[in-house]
Motif scaffolding. Structure first.
Motif, PDB file in Angstrom:
ATOM      1  N   VAL A   5      48.868  52.062  40.487  1.00 16.07           N
ATOM      2  CA  VAL A   5      49.047  50.706  41.327  1.00 16.07           C
ATOM      3  C   VAL A   5      47.539  50.064  41.408  1.00 16.07           C
ATOM      4  O   VAL A   5      46.837  50.466  41.833  1.00 16.07           O
ATOM      5  CB  VAL A   5      49.550  51.099  42.543  1.00 16.07           C
ATOM      6  CG1 VAL A   5      49.780  49.808  43.451  1.00 16.07           C
ATOM      7  CG2 VAL A   5      51.053  52.325  42.504  1.00 16.07           C
ATOM      8  N   TYR A   6      47.693  48.770  40.931  1.00 15.57           N
ATOM      9  CA  TYR A   6      46.506  48.039  40.972  1.00 15.57           C
ATOM     10  C   TYR A   6      46.704  46.439  41.170  1.00 15.57           C
ATOM     11  O   TYR A   6      46.096  45.611  41.090  1.00 15.57           O
ATOM     12  CB  TYR A   6      45.856  48.008  39.599  1.00 15.57           C
ATOM     13  CG  TYR A   6      46.301  47.608  38.467  1.00 15.57           C
ATOM     14  CD1 TYR A   6      46.207  46.468  38.036  1.00 15.57           C
ATOM     15  CD2 TYR A   6      47.085  48.459  37.671  1.00 15.57           C
ATOM     16  CE1 TYR A   6      46.734  45.986  36.696  1.00 15.57           C
ATOM     17  CE2 TYR A   6      47.647  48.087  36.389  1.00 15.57           C
ATOM     18  CZ  TYR A   6      47.376  46.840  36.158  1.00 15.57           C
ATOM     19  OH  TYR A   6      48.136  46.438  34.857  1.00 15.57           O
ATOM     20  N   MET A  23      39.822  53.751  43.345  1.00 16.63           N
ATOM     21  CA  MET A  23      38.862  53.707  42.186  1.00 16.63           C
ATOM     22  C   MET A  23      38.942  52.361  41.520  1.00 16.63           C
ATOM     23  O   MET A  23      39.643  51.322  42.019  1.00 16.63           O
ATOM     24  CB  MET A  23      39.309  54.676  40.981  1.00 16.63           C
ATOM     25  CG  MET A  23      39.576  55.974  41.460  1.00 16.63           C
ATOM     26  SD  MET A  23      40.197  57.345  40.366  1.00 16.63           S
ATOM     27  CE  MET A  23      41.767  57.354  40.505  1.00 16.63           C
ATOM     28  N   GLU A  24      38.205  52.293  40.330  1.00 19.26           N
ATOM     29  CA  GLU A  24      38.075  50.738  39.861  1.00 19.26           C
ATOM     30  C   GLU A  24      37.532  50.861  38.372  1.00 19.26           C
ATOM     31  O   GLU A  24      36.762  51.534  37.728  1.00 19.26           O
ATOM     32  CB  GLU A  24      36.926  50.240  40.633  1.00 19.26           C
ATOM     33  CG  GLU A  24      36.247  48.895  40.076  1.00 19.26           C
ATOM     34  CD  GLU A  24      35.063  48.320  41.052  1.00 19.26           C
ATOM     35  OE1 GLU A  24      34.209  47.725  40.216  1.00 19.26           O
ATOM     36  OE2 GLU A  24      34.875  48.546  41.710  1.00 19.26           O
ATOM     37  N   GLY A  73      40.722  40.505  44.508  1.00 10.97           N
ATOM     38  CA  GLY A  73      41.868  41.075  44.307  1.00 10.97           C
ATOM     39  C   GLY A  73      42.622  40.877  43.322  1.00 10.97           C
ATOM     40  O   GLY A  73      43.885  41.269  43.408  1.00 10.97           O
ATOM     41  N   THR A  74      42.287  40.167  42.268  1.00 13.24           N
ATOM     42  CA  THR A  74      43.470  39.877  41.053  1.00 13.24           C
ATOM     43  C   THR A  74      43.117  41.017  40.211  1.00 13.24           C
ATOM     44  O   THR A  74      42.275  42.101  40.164  1.00 13.24           O
ATOM     45  CB  THR A  74      42.894  38.613  40.496  1.00 13.24           C
ATOM     46  OG1 THR A  74      41.328  38.462  40.262  1.00 13.24           O
ATOM     47  CG2 THR A  74      43.193  37.174  41.254  1.00 13.24           C
ATOM     48  N   SER A  75      44.073  40.901  39.079  1.00  9.93           N
ATOM     49  CA  SER A  75      44.210  42.042  38.374  1.00  9.93           C
ATOM     50  C   SER A  75      44.068  41.638  36.681  1.00  9.93           C
ATOM     51  O   SER A  75      45.058  41.841  35.847  1.00  9.93           O
ATOM     52  CB  SER A  75      45.550  42.967  38.333  1.00  9.93           C
ATOM     53  OG  SER A  75      45.348  43.608  39.756  1.00  9.93           O
ATOM     54  N   ILE A  76      43.211  40.698  36.547  1.00 15.06           N
ATOM     55  CA  ILE A  76      43.042  40.111  34.970  1.00 15.06           C
ATOM     56  C   ILE A  76      42.263  41.014  34.108  1.00 15.06           C
ATOM     57  O   ILE A  76      41.463  41.557  34.496  1.00 15.06           O
ATOM     58  CB  ILE A  76      42.547  38.478  35.047  1.00 15.06           C
ATOM     59  CG1 ILE A  76      43.228  37.884  35.987  1.00 15.06           C
ATOM     60  CG2 ILE A  76      42.430  38.061  33.766  1.00 15.06           C
ATOM     61  CD1 ILE A  76      44.726  37.565  35.806  1.00 15.06           C
ATOM     62  N   ILE A 104      38.884  45.872  38.925  1.00 13.14           N
ATOM     63  CA  ILE A 104      40.143  45.980  39.424  1.00 13.14           C
ATOM     64  C   ILE A 104      40.302  47.470  40.274  1.00 13.14           C
ATOM     65  O   ILE A 104      39.794  48.431  39.685  1.00 13.14           O
ATOM     66  CB  ILE A 104      41.238  46.023  38.302  1.00 13.14           C
ATOM     67  CG1 ILE A 104      41.130  44.780  37.210  1.00 13.14           C
ATOM     68  CG2 ILE A 104      42.803  46.464  38.817  1.00 13.14           C
ATOM     69  CD1 ILE A 104      42.034  44.838  36.012  1.00 13.14           C
ATOM     70  N   ASN A 105      40.497  47.101  41.505  1.00 10.96           N
ATOM     71  CA  ASN A 105      40.653  48.282  42.207  1.00 10.96           C
ATOM     72  C   ASN A 105      42.191  49.016  42.330  1.00 10.96           C
ATOM     73  O   ASN A 105      43.126  48.497  42.037  1.00 10.96           O
ATOM     74  CB  ASN A 105      40.633  47.785  43.793  1.00 10.96           C
ATOM     75  CG  ASN A 105      38.984  47.262  43.995  1.00 10.96           C
ATOM     76  OD1 ASN A 105      37.961  47.850  43.769  1.00 10.96           O
ATOM     77  ND2 ASN A 105      39.164  46.218  44.306  1.00 10.96           N
TER      78      ASN A 105
END
Length: 586
Positions: free
Chosen positions: A234-235, A206-207, A467-470, A211-212
């Motif tokens: 988990v991301y 999911m997104e 693939g970052t999570s900002i 962020i995936n």
């Protein structure tokens, strides 16, 4: 039993009363603390120095070399290294500064813990079910080691706990989700499925915000009865999702290749983000111009999005199902431009392909040919381009047969072509042929209301790409973004975010993640550079002005609250607002 040492952040540097405001700035920035411990010669804790006091002294025009001695807050409580978490929660709840310093038996500070840490500990402990539940140790391990998000529901499917990181990621109000059915807040988690299946499972990909993430759904049993469920979100590319992530990226790359092979436009006017009235006017003009066959020239500084505009015009035209072919006139060597435009026949020159090559004009037949940086064309090629525009046909290099095409031309340039015409570097007749409809895209500094909207969009795009999570930035970053002039325009803004997102920690972009050149340009490097021991008045004024703006933003424009945050009187604040008359009150 859990000890305070397990929750504190260790500290190894302190302030002493004879140190300066400048020393405090450096230490606050280094450890990202709003409150610093102050010790005596024997390193025994004697008080604290806070960021609000620092701002107050800057607003009163105190010199950077002013000693902090008389600004120390001495009536503070300390936390013994031996107390339990339960005792810690009681102590920190009555702390006036919001931060507790842990001291050893000699009174020396060895760590720091704030209210957020205590509250987190309290939630973790109180949300765990009773001692007789067999899964208590497992749940505690999940909470303590969860790097991303965590949600827990009871047997009715109502939310009993949501981790702060998950609240922040989904922009939720913690008070509005207590005891609410999870399917009304997170229906896509499908967490209540485990009540029917009784089996732990993992969701599909999911997104959110680019962020995936995936959701681990875990039923909670007491004996043979399901009494709740937990969801672990988990991301951050943990080991469990890396294989799924690689498969997803492989599919994305395949889609990108297919898109490139299709040679068509990739953007529409709906995808160009702007709140600027001039830009909205250009959108309307562009959509009207798109319906005809007339040549269009898009002008503007480098990085403003001229190619994006060209894509959107093609997408809005009657040729939208035809090809959209791009030629960057500045990127192709001069001796190859003619063959790129018109193609060549077999054996036309040494190194030519056996079957010849189709040129960009033929590839664009029935569609649009976009000539980027058209001002870089040679006069010889300009003459041939003019002939094609007039006659709608041409010869391939080395060929004798005429090739007829139906192509709409869109050009773009950052150069002043009128001046090039005067200097004899650009054909006047071609200029008027290309400049029938002219669209001038304003620079980013002239439409600063678009900066934050674009920034949010870049975060989502770059999270997905890299693939970052900002998920956001702190207020000082926003201040910096709005004060900078952006000579590189939207392209520079995107590049700054791509760099900052690589260096950012804990999902938030901070001031120190921005490039040094940007901070120096707007005078905000005062909080980051140790060499500024002899700061001039200009930098002090910028720090003062910045502190006022941040306080007004945090207080939603309420001057009384802002005064409280800054530690100054209303009369002083009004004097400063008069001094910095460009400060806009929210």
């Amino acid at each position: 039993m859990e000890n305070v040492r397990d929750l504190m952040t260790p500290i190894q540097e302190y302030l002493q009363p004879n140190q300066t405001l400048h020393d405090a700035i450096i230490l606050m920035n280094k450890y990202r603390l709003n409150t610093l411990p102050v010790v005596d010669a024997s390193e025994k804790l004697i008080g604290v120095f806070t960021r609000s006091v620092l701002y107050q002294q800057l607003l009163l025009n105190k010199e950077m070399e002013t000693s902090i001695g008389k600004f120390i807050k001495k009536d503070i409580g300390t936390i013994s290294e031996d107390i339990t978490v339960e005792e810690l929660e009681k102590q920190i709840a009555v702390s006036e500064v919001g931060t507790g310093f842990v001291v050893d038996k000699t009174g020396k500070p060895i760590g720091v813990i704030d209210k957020a840490d205590a509250v987190k500990s309290y939630l973790q402990k109180t949300q765990l079910l009773t001692e007789q539940l067999k899964w208590k140790s497992l749940l505690q391990t999940v909470i303590e080691n969860s790097y991303d998000g965590f949600v827990m529901v009871n047997e009715k499917g109502n939310i009993t706990f949501v981790s702060p990181s998950l609240i922040e990621l989904f922009d939720l109000n913690p008070k509005e989700i207590e005891e609410v059915p999870i399917d009304s807040i997170f229906p896509h988690f499908e967490l209540t499925k485990v009540f029917k299946t009784g089996i732990a499972e993992i969701s599909d990909f999911m997104e959110i915000k680019g962020i995936n993430y995936i959701v681990h759904r875990i039923p909670v049993y007491q004996e043979d009865q399901i009494i709740g469920a937990i969801g672990k979100i988990v991301y951050r590319q943990l080991q469990e999702v890396r294989e799924r992530f690689r498969s997803y990226e492989k599919l994305e790359k395949q889609n990108d290749v297919a898109t490139k092979k299709a040679e068509t436009s990739r953007f529409t006017f709906d995808e160009i983000l702007s709140h600027n009235s001039q830009m909205e006017k250009l959108f309307r003009s562009g959509m009207k111009a798109a319906k005809g066959k007339t040549t269009i020239m898009i002008r503007g500084e480098s990085g403003t999005g001229k190619e994006l505009f060209a894509h959107a015009i093609h997408s809005a035209s009657n040729r939208k199902n035809g090809p959209f072919i791009t030629v960057n006139c500045a990127a192709i060597p001069e001796h190859l431009l003619e063959s790129e435009f018109f193609g060549y026949e077999e054996g036309a020159f040494t190194g030519a392909k056996q079957k010849g090559k189709v040129g960009k004009f033929e590839m664009a037949d029935g569609g649009t040919l976009f000539l980027d940086e058209v001002g870089d064309m040679s006069l010889q090629l300009q003459a041939k381009l003019l002939r094609v525009l007039q006659e709608r046909e041409f010869y391939r290099v080395g060929g004798t047969n005429r090739v007829s095409v139906d192509v709409r031309i869109i050009t773009a340039t950052h150069q002043k072509l009128e001046e090039m015409v005067e200097a004899g570097k650009f054909r006047e007749d071609l200029f008027y042929r290309l400049n029938v409809i002219s669209i001038e895209i304003p620079s980013l500094r002239k439409r600063k209301e678009d900066i934050l909207q674009l920034s949010h969009a870049f975060i989502s795009e770059l999270n997905k790409q890299n693939g970052t999570s900002i998920i956001g930035w702190d207020p000082l970053v926003e201040q910096a973004l709005m004060e900078y002039d952006w000579p590189g325009n939207v392209r520079e803004l995107r590049n700054v975010f791509e760099r900052a997102m690589v260096f950012a920690e804990n999902g938030m972009i901070s001031l120190e993640d921005l490039p040094d050149y940007l901070l120096k340009k707007i005078g905000m490097s005062i909080f980051l550079e140790e060499e500024n021991e002899n700061c001039d008045k200009t930098l002090l004024e910028k720090a003062e002005e910045m502190a006022i703006k941040v306080a007004l933003k945090k207080s939603d424009g309420n001057k009384s609250k802002a005064c409280k945050l800054l530690g100054i009187s209303r009369s002083v604040l009004y004097d400063k607002l008069k001094k910095y008359d460009d400060i806009k009150i929210p």
